[in-house]
Design an enzyme around this catalytic site. Structure first.
Site, PDB file in Angstrom:
ATOM      1  N   ASP A  12       0.812  -1.231   0.000  1.00 44.77           N
ATOM      2  CA  ASP A  12       0.000   0.000   0.000  1.00 44.77           C
ATOM      3  C   ASP A  12       0.839   1.272   0.000  1.00 44.77           C
ATOM      4  OD1 ASP A  12      -2.216  -1.659   0.117  1.00 44.77           O
ATOM      5  OD2 ASP A  12      -2.304  -1.590   2.302  1.00 44.77           O
ATOM      6  N   LYS A  15       1.995   2.137  -5.086  1.00 43.34           N
ATOM      7  CA  LYS A  15       2.586   1.575  -6.326  1.00 43.34           C
ATOM      8  C   LYS A  15       1.671   1.805  -7.520  1.00 43.34           C
ATOM      9  CE  LYS A  15       2.593  -2.426  -4.312  1.00 43.34           C
ATOM     10  NZ  LYS A  15       2.202  -2.028  -2.941  1.00 43.34           N
ATOM     11  N   GLY A  39      -4.432  -4.332  -3.776  1.00 47.15           N
ATOM     12  CA  GLY A  39      -5.452  -3.318  -4.043  1.00 47.15           C
ATOM     13  C   GLY A  39      -4.715  -2.051  -4.408  1.00 47.15           C
ATOM     14  N   HIS A  40      -4.698  -1.719  -5.696  1.00 52.23           N
ATOM     15  CA  HIS A  40      -3.926  -0.560  -6.156  1.00 52.23           C
ATOM     16  C   HIS A  40      -4.881   0.556  -6.567  1.00 52.23           C
ATOM     17  CE1 HIS A  40      -0.277  -3.355  -7.145  1.00 52.23           C
ATOM     18  NE2 HIS A  40      -0.644  -3.379  -5.884  1.00 52.23           N
ATOM     19  N   GLN A 223       2.146  -5.983  -3.164  1.00 53.62           N
ATOM     20  CA  GLN A 223       2.604  -6.080  -1.772  1.00 53.62           C
ATOM     21  C   GLN A 223       3.921  -5.292  -1.623  1.00 53.62           C
ATOM     22  OE1 GLN A 223       1.629  -9.469  -3.268  1.00 53.62           O
ATOM     23  NE2 GLN A 223      -0.331  -8.551  -2.830  1.00 53.62           N
TER      24      GLN A 223
HETATM   25  P1  GDP Z   1      -0.670   0.336  -3.564  1.00 54.34           P
HETATM   26  O1  GDP Z   1      -1.283  -0.930  -3.092  1.00 54.34           O
HETATM   27  O2  GDP Z   1       0.800   0.400  -3.317  1.00 54.34           O
HETATM   28  O3  GDP Z   1      -0.998   0.653  -5.001  1.00 54.34           O
HETATM   29  O4  GDP Z   1      -1.323   1.483  -2.670  1.00 54.34           O
HETATM   30  P2  GDP Z   1      -2.882   1.629  -2.228  1.00 54.34           P
HETATM   31  O5  GDP Z   1      -3.639   2.142  -3.377  1.00 54.34           O
HETATM   32  O6  GDP Z   1      -3.353   0.399  -1.556  1.00 54.34           O
HETATM   33  O7  GDP Z   1      -2.752   2.687  -1.067  1.00 54.34           O
HETATM   34  C1  GDP Z   1      -2.177   3.931  -1.279  1.00 54.34           C
HETATM   35  C2  GDP Z   1      -3.191   4.990  -0.860  1.00 54.34           C
HETATM   36  O8  GDP Z   1      -2.556   6.250  -0.867  1.00 54.34           O
HETATM   37  C3  GDP Z   1      -4.350   5.111  -1.837  1.00 54.34           C
HETATM   38  O9  GDP Z   1      -5.470   5.561  -1.152  1.00 54.34           O
HETATM   39  C4  GDP Z   1      -3.850   6.179  -2.817  1.00 54.34           C
HETATM   40  O10 GDP Z   1      -4.911   6.880  -3.472  1.00 54.34           O
HETATM   41  C5  GDP Z   1      -3.132   7.084  -1.867  1.00 54.34           C
HETATM   42  N1  GDP Z   1      -2.003   7.833  -2.412  1.00 54.34           N
HETATM   43  C6  GDP Z   1      -0.987   7.428  -3.205  1.00 54.34           C
HETATM   44  N2  GDP Z   1      -0.067   8.402  -3.328  1.00 54.34           N
HETATM   45  C7  GDP Z   1      -0.525   9.429  -2.585  1.00 54.34           C
HETATM   46  C8  GDP Z   1      -0.004  10.722  -2.250  1.00 54.34           C
HETATM   47  O11 GDP Z   1       1.076  11.104  -2.664  1.00 54.34           O
HETATM   48  N3  GDP Z   1      -0.777  11.503  -1.419  1.00 54.34           N
HETATM   49  C9  GDP Z   1      -1.994  11.104  -0.950  1.00 54.34           C
HETATM   50  N4  GDP Z   1      -2.679  11.937  -0.183  1.00 54.34           N
HETATM   51  N5  GDP Z   1      -2.486   9.893  -1.214  1.00 54.34           N
HETATM   52  C10 GDP Z   1      -1.752   9.077  -2.011  1.00 54.34           C
HETATM   53  P1  IMO Z   2      -0.802  -4.148  -2.277  1.00 56.66           P
HETATM   54  O1  IMO Z   2      -0.334  -4.712  -3.592  1.00 56.66           O
HETATM   55  C1  IMO Z   2      -0.927  -4.500   2.059  1.00 56.66           C
HETATM   56  C2  IMO Z   2      -0.928  -8.544   3.716  1.00 56.66           C
HETATM   57  C3  IMO Z   2      -2.156  -9.023   4.470  1.00 56.66           C
HETATM   58  C4  IMO Z   2      -1.498  -9.958   5.472  1.00 56.66           C
HETATM   59  C5  IMO Z   2      -0.384 -10.607   4.660  1.00 56.66           C
HETATM   60  C6  IMO Z   2      -0.747 -11.964   4.047  1.00 56.66           C
HETATM   61  O2  IMO Z   2      -2.091  -3.447  -2.328  1.00 56.66           O
HETATM   62  O3  IMO Z   2       0.296  -3.378  -1.628  1.00 56.66           O
HETATM   63  P2  IMO Z   2      -2.276 -12.690   1.986  1.00 56.66           P
HETATM   64  O4  IMO Z   2      -3.732 -12.457   1.717  1.00 56.66           O
HETATM   65  O5  IMO Z   2      -1.373 -12.152   0.931  1.00 56.66           O
HETATM   66  O6  IMO Z   2      -1.965 -14.108   2.324  1.00 56.66           O
HETATM   67  O7  IMO Z   2      -1.996 -11.855   3.355  1.00 56.66           O
HETATM   68  O8  IMO Z   2      -0.086  -9.687   3.605  1.00 56.66           O
HETATM   69  N1  IMO Z   2      -1.166  -8.061   2.339  1.00 56.66           N
HETATM   70  C7  IMO Z   2      -1.115  -6.776   1.982  1.00 56.66           C
HETATM   71  N2  IMO Z   2      -0.951  -5.660   2.725  1.00 56.66           N
HETATM   72  N3  IMO Z   2      -1.007  -4.406   0.711  1.00 56.66           N
HETATM   73  C8  IMO Z   2      -1.139  -5.508  -0.045  1.00 56.66           C
HETATM   74  O9  IMO Z   2      -1.106  -5.471  -1.402  1.00 56.66           O
HETATM   75  C9  IMO Z   2      -1.248  -6.759   0.574  1.00 56.66           C
HETATM   76  N4  IMO Z   2      -1.408  -8.031   0.130  1.00 56.66           N
HETATM   77  C10 IMO Z   2      -1.344  -8.817   1.217  1.00 56.66           C
HETATM   78  O10 IMO Z   2      -2.815  -7.948   5.089  1.00 56.66           O
HETATM   79  O11 IMO Z   2      -0.882  -9.202   6.485  1.00 56.66           O
HETATM   80 MG    MG Z   3      -2.806  -1.597  -1.802  1.00 53.63          MG
END
Ligand code: GDP
Ligand code: IMO
Ligand code: MG
Length: 422
Positions: A12, A15, A39-40, A223
């Site tokens: 999270d 990416k 979840g991106h 991840q």
């Molecule tokens: P990922 O799994 O690495 O793609 O990241 P996620 O989407 O799960 O979580 C990142 C969160 O931060 C999401 O809610 C994005 O919309 C948000 N986000 C990403 N970059 C920025 C930033 O520079 N500033 C803010 N405020 N939110 C950001």
């Molecule tokens: P993105 O790509 C954050 C975490 C779960 C748990 C551990 C194992 O959005 O960054 P799993 O279901 O993979 O067996 O869970 O990994 N986890 C993540 N945490 N971002 C993710 O993906 C994750 N994918 C798995 O919360 O701790």
């Molecule tokens: Mg994510």
């Protein structure tokens, strides 16, 4: 220029946003590991998209998106995701999305086994996303998994699902848990697969041709480093190699195809699920949650938050071979007066600069901090790196020094356009 985008923390990191931003100048976006546990989030032209299995390049026209051999694909979940994203006005054609015939399949039973195992672990649970990721990768390594290619032959697929279900039922019966019906399993997956079939191919030569033709390839990590099965906080990890090496084994492109590795990290640290988190901070968590930030894109769970941890980033930059950093969510710290960076872990009186392997040592690790002044200014409207407050630049410089890697991108908001190039 072929670039790996990899997470440096516990996932999270942002990416999806960085991959989407870089896709403008790329031709191909490929996922090499993970599944719909990812979840991106991408915010583009005012619309929010959450992608689980679809590569984040899917939002751009004229780009090839590939789900590589190292990914575990839940056909039912992928079809639901395609329908949702198509409903947001994005076309998903066989030219735009390719699925590797070597990718392993997540069956409904894998999801149930994931949930059953978590329940059995009680307070030792991993806190998985319950998407069946661990059981599907376990079957792959145990050589009893089913691959996308197996779905092309319905009779064979049904037979193999029968064997796999019988094995799973034996285990479930021992624990007194409900068992599965093999026909139902196969029917559900085959029905979903009808939508996916035109997208399936041998993606390895497609990627090699793109490389040979000098196209730009982006590898989208899922991840993060601390969730890597080898380099993470084992056993509180996911079941794949999330670090840069996984991009090669998960796609069929060799290390010689890689030109740069961008490590994505937040300006602070977050984690969902169980496991150690030495720089966790209740006050910062509360502050970010009150702003409506840091709720999971896949499960909606509140993410634990803490200070930037340079021990983790140093380790991450090392094992990924990171050539540049993308630091996101800098705006999340805009109003804080004093910021902290964890520079070491004190374990039994000794300060360590790299994370330990021993899970009990993690529990005893105390974060050693240095403090930096906050900038206490809104950064969300900055359109260039130069416009950032001097104290924000000093914070980024210190982060770069601590992990020996230059900062290349800075995020000051969730929108595609809130990305600054250094
Ligand atoms: P990922 O799994 O690495 O793609 O990241 P996620 O989407 O799960 O979580 C990142 C969160 O931060 C999401 O809610 C994005 O919309 C948000 N986000 C990403 N970059 C920025 C930033 O520079 N500033 C803010 N405020 N939110 C950001
Ligand atoms: P993105 O790509 C954050 C975490 C779960 C748990 C551990 C194992 O959005 O960054 P799993 O279901 O993979 O067996 O869970 O990994 N986890 C993540 N945490 N971002 C993710 O993906 C994750 N994918 C798995 O919360 O701790
Ligand atoms: Mg994510």
């Amino acid at each position: 220029m072929n670039t790996i985008v990899t997470g440096l923390q516990w996932g999270d990191e942002g990416k999806g946003k960085i991959v989407d931003y870089l896709t403008e100048s790329a031709d191909v976006v490929v996922r090499g590991q993970g599944g719909n546990n990812a979840g991106h989030t991408v915010i583009a032209r005012g619309t929010k998209y959450v992608l689980h299995l679809l590569p984040s390049g899917i939002l751009w026209d004229g780009k090839t998106n590939i789900i590589g051999n190292g990914v575990v694909v839940d056909p039912v979940g992928l079809v639901a995701e395609i329908e949702r994203v198509e409903g947001q006005g994005v076309s998903i054609t066989p030219e735009k999305l390719l699925i590797s015939d070597r990718a392993h399949v997540v069956l409904p039973l894998h999801k149930e086994l994931d949930a059953a195992r978590e329940a059995a672990l009680g307070d030792r649970k991993i806190g998985t996303t319950k998407r069946g990721i661990g059981p599907a990768y376990a079957d792959k390594i145990n050589r009893c998994g089913l691959r996308v290619a197996d779905l092309l032959d319905e009779t064979y697929f049904r037979e193999m699902v029968g064997h796999r279900t019988a094995d799973a039922n034996e285990v479930l019966a021992k624990f007194g848990l409900p068992t599965f019906d093999a026909t139902e399993q196969a029917d559900e997956v085959l029905a979903a697969f009808a939508r996916l079939r035109p997208h399936v191919s041998n993606t390895i030569p497609v990627l090699h041709q793109a490389w040979k033709d000098g196209k730009t390839i982006l590898f989208e990590g899922a991840q993060g480093t601390l969730l890597d099965i080898d380099f993470g906080t084992y056993p509180f990890v996911t079941s794949s190699n999330t670090t840069s090496g996984g991009s090669c084994t998960g796609t069929g492109l060799p290390p010689t195809a890689i030109d740069q590795v961008i490590g994505v990290c937040k300006a602070y640290t977050t984690r969902v699920g169980s496991g150690p988190f030495p720089s966790a901070d209740e006050g910062l968590s509360q502050y970010l949650h009150d702003l409506g930030r840091e709720f999971g894109a896949t499960t909606g769970r509140a993410r634990g938050c803490g200070w930037l941890d340079a021990v983790l980033l140093r380790h991450g930059c090392m094992v990924n071979g990171t050539t540049g950093l993308a630091v996101t969510n800098v705006d999340g710290l805009d109003n804080y007066e004093t910021l902290r960076i964890c520079t070491g872990y004190e374990i039994d009186g000794t300060v360590h600069e790299l994370p330990p392997a021993d899970r009990h040592a993690w529990d005893r690790a105390k974060a050693v901090y240095e403090e930096l002044p906050g900038w206490q200014q809104d950064t969300t409207a900055c359109t260039s790196y130069e416009q950032l407050p001097e104290k924000a630049k000093a914070y980024l410089d210190r982060l770069s020094d601590l992990c020996g890697t230059p900062v290349k991108f800075v995020g000051v908001g969730p929108d595609r356009v809130q990305t600054l190039v250094v």
